[in-house]
Design an enzyme around this catalytic site. Structure first.
Site, PDB file in Angstrom:
ATOM      1  N   GLU A   3      -3.727  45.354  71.609  1.00  0.00           N
ATOM      2  CA  GLU A   3      -4.779  45.540  72.615  1.00  0.00           C
ATOM      3  C   GLU A   3      -4.334  46.508  73.700  1.00  0.00           C
ATOM      4  O   GLU A   3      -5.120  47.320  74.183  1.00  0.00           O
ATOM      5  CB  GLU A   3      -5.133  44.173  73.210  1.00  0.00           C
ATOM      6  CG  GLU A   3      -6.245  44.236  74.225  1.00  0.00           C
ATOM      7  CD  GLU A   3      -6.727  42.856  74.684  1.00  0.00           C
ATOM      8  OE1 GLU A   3      -6.241  41.838  74.148  1.00  0.00           O
ATOM      9  OE2 GLU A   3      -7.567  42.819  75.589  1.00  0.00           O
ATOM     10  N   SER A  19      -9.316  34.287  76.969  1.00  0.00           N
ATOM     11  CA  SER A  19      -9.501  33.852  78.365  1.00  0.00           C
ATOM     12  C   SER A  19     -10.375  32.604  78.447  1.00  0.00           C
ATOM     13  O   SER A  19     -11.325  32.453  77.680  1.00  0.00           O
ATOM     14  CB  SER A  19     -10.179  34.950  79.165  1.00  0.00           C
ATOM     15  OG  SER A  19      -9.460  36.134  79.053  1.00  0.00           O
ATOM     16  N   GLN A  52     -12.899  38.116  70.783  1.00  0.00           N
ATOM     17  CA  GLN A  52     -11.591  37.556  71.115  1.00  0.00           C
ATOM     18  C   GLN A  52     -11.758  36.376  72.067  1.00  0.00           C
ATOM     19  O   GLN A  52     -12.337  36.525  73.145  1.00  0.00           O
ATOM     20  CB  GLN A  52     -10.758  38.644  71.798  1.00  0.00           C
ATOM     21  CG  GLN A  52      -9.377  38.207  72.219  1.00  0.00           C
ATOM     22  CD  GLN A  52      -8.680  39.304  73.017  1.00  0.00           C
ATOM     23  OE1 GLN A  52      -9.313  40.021  73.774  1.00  0.00           O
ATOM     24  NE2 GLN A  52      -7.392  39.446  72.846  1.00  0.00           N
ATOM     25  N   GLY A  53     -11.247  35.233  71.679  1.00  0.00           N
ATOM     26  CA  GLY A  53     -11.337  34.043  72.521  1.00  0.00           C
ATOM     27  C   GLY A  53      -9.977  33.684  73.084  1.00  0.00           C
ATOM     28  O   GLY A  53      -9.309  32.753  72.604  1.00  0.00           O
TER      29      GLY A  53
END
Ligand SMILES: Cc1cc2nc3c(=O)[nH]c(=O)nc-3n(C[C@H](O)[C@H](O)[C@H](O)COP(=O)(O)OP(=O)(O)OC[C@H]3O[C@@H](n4cnc5c(N)ncnc54)[C@H](O)[C@@H]3O)c2cc1C
Length: 398
Positions: A246, A130, A127-128
């Site tokens: 999430e 932050s 997951q990109g």
């Protein structure tokens, strides 16, 4: 269709026979600290075995590699996994949020392309979201995606990318428009390939000495334009939906568990073995009180988890209990670890592998790692803001 009871009984027999025991190296406690190739290969193979036996994605449609059963079947299999304390499922971001997102909102092509590889663990997802300067303030993401014909060109950096060094795909939030009327309107969401020129990852070492996430750098990396999910400029909406998976507020996850949860009964066991003033710590009335309080809170959380599944009880505020659960469960795990360390007294200062450590530093590692879940997916502070604003209706922060 097989009954849930029969399915659970089959799962019980399968996990009793196949759960790996006596693994000769340290397994990660959560999907966020898979740091060695040995751990990775082992866990990938384990997830694949569980999937092929039918106990992961049991309720996802057969067209996309699922078992075609119901959520209740999958929940039953997951409960059995807990009972046998099986190793965690590796591809957490795939099975927990990218997968359900694609299943719910993806195109037919996206579902066929991505879902089977998620379940089998052939295709690892990361997951990109932050960035080095924007974690909680996700809406401020600056990674640049510029359209050039049939491609987008990516430049910028993401950080704390769990399993970034192993992933084939990334769910990526990027800025496609720097002149949009507000910061949210300029964002777009991609199902981006990772193994392409211009994408590099650097492993980040954790407090515990383990690895598990990376900083990811994009330098003129070109991804196909059809990896855009939804419309350009609508990335914020897709990202918010992803965060609901999430944080556990939406169902649909492929099942299994990805973080081994501390059983408070294990702390009671520790209290029997540890001593205070020469007596078993369990006989200390103050410690007994604290252990009882911890057990009661644990029971209350489990009851809430069950209540969250009863529709008439949650109709009025559908996300209230799941939103609370993320906060409560993660803080609870941290508190349980803290209590265990207190029980170990002076010995709590010894870590894994050190002479003098108790139970080979299991509680030290588990306590330090417990902070991860209180930060990832929204820190506890942010979670409290969300509960305050969206559940209790308090005024919004600016
Ligand atoms: C183990 C681990 C794995 C992770 N994996 C991933 C991953 O795979 N992909 C990914 O994209 N990210 C990942 N993250 C990043 C995680 O989502 C961020 O760390 C988190 O969102 C917080 O952002 P930040 O670190 O920039 O902290 P900041 O946003 O800088 O916050 C610093 C502190 O200020 C507090 N704070 C900030 N804003 C507010 C506010 N408005 N109100 C009250 N308090 C506030 C925060 O709660 C925190 O205590 C991971 C993090 C960890 C620890």
């Amino acid at each position: 269709m097989i009954s849930v009871e029969d399915f659970a009984a089959q799962a019980d027999a399968w996990f009793a026979e196949h759960t790996p025991r006596g693994v000769p190296f340290m397994l990660p406690l959560t999907f966020m600290e898979v740091g060695t190739d040995e751990q990775f290969d082992f866990l990938r193979d384990w997830q694949n075995q569980v999937y092929r036996a039918g106990y992961l994605g049991a309720h996802w449609p057969t067209d996309y590699g699922g078992g075609g059963l119901t959520q209740k079947h999958q929940d039953a299999a997951t409960r059995v996994m807990r009972k046998y304390n099986v190793p965690i499922m590796l591809n957490a971001i795939g099975i927990g949020w990218a997968g359900p997102l694609i299943l719910d909102t993806g195109t037919e092509d996206e579902k066929r392309k991505y879902l089977p590889g998620i379940l089998s663990a052939d295709d690892i997802w990361c997951q990109g979201f932050s960035e080095p300067d924007n974690g909680s303030d996700l809406g401020n993401a600056q990674l640049k995606a510029v359209r050039d014909g049939d491609e987008y060109v990516l430049n910028g950096s993401k950080t704390w990318t769990t399993q970034g060094n192993y992933a084939k795909y990334m769910i990526l939030l990027a800025r496609t428009d720097f002149d949009a009327p507000n910061k949210y309107a300029g964002l777009s969401f991609f199902l981006a390939p990772m193994r392409i020129p211009g994408v590099e990852t650097t492993k980040i070492r954790k407090l515990t000495g383990e690895y598990g996430f990376t900083q990811t750098f994009f330098t003129d990396a070109r991804i196909p334009a059809d990896t855009l999910m939804g419309q350009e400029g609508e990335g914020w909406k897709v990202a918010m939906r992803t965060l609901e998976y999430e944080r556990g507020a939406r169902g649909g996850q492929a099942g299994g568990y990805t973080i081994s949860q501390t059983d408070p009964l294990e702390v009671v066991g520790l209290a029997k073995r540890a001593t205070r003033n020469g007596q078993p710590a369990l006989e200390d009335p103050v410690m007994r009180d604290r252990l009882m309080a911890q057990m009661i809170e644990g029971q209350a959380m489990m009851a809430n988890r069950e209540r969250a599944k009863i529709m008439p009880l949650v109709m009025e505020r559908p996300f209230a209990l799941p939103m609370l659960s993320k906060l409560q469960f993660t803080e609870y795990a941290r508190e349980t670890g803290e209590l265990a360390l207190e029980l170990e007294g002076a010995q709590s200062g010894y870590y894994v592998g050190e002479a003098g450590s108790r139970e080979d530093g299991y509680w030290q590692r588990s306590y330090l790692n417990a902070f991860s879940a209180t930060i990832g997916g929204g820190t506890s502070q942010i979670q409290r803001n969300i509960v305050g604003e969206h559940v209790l209706g308090l005024p919004k922060t600016r």
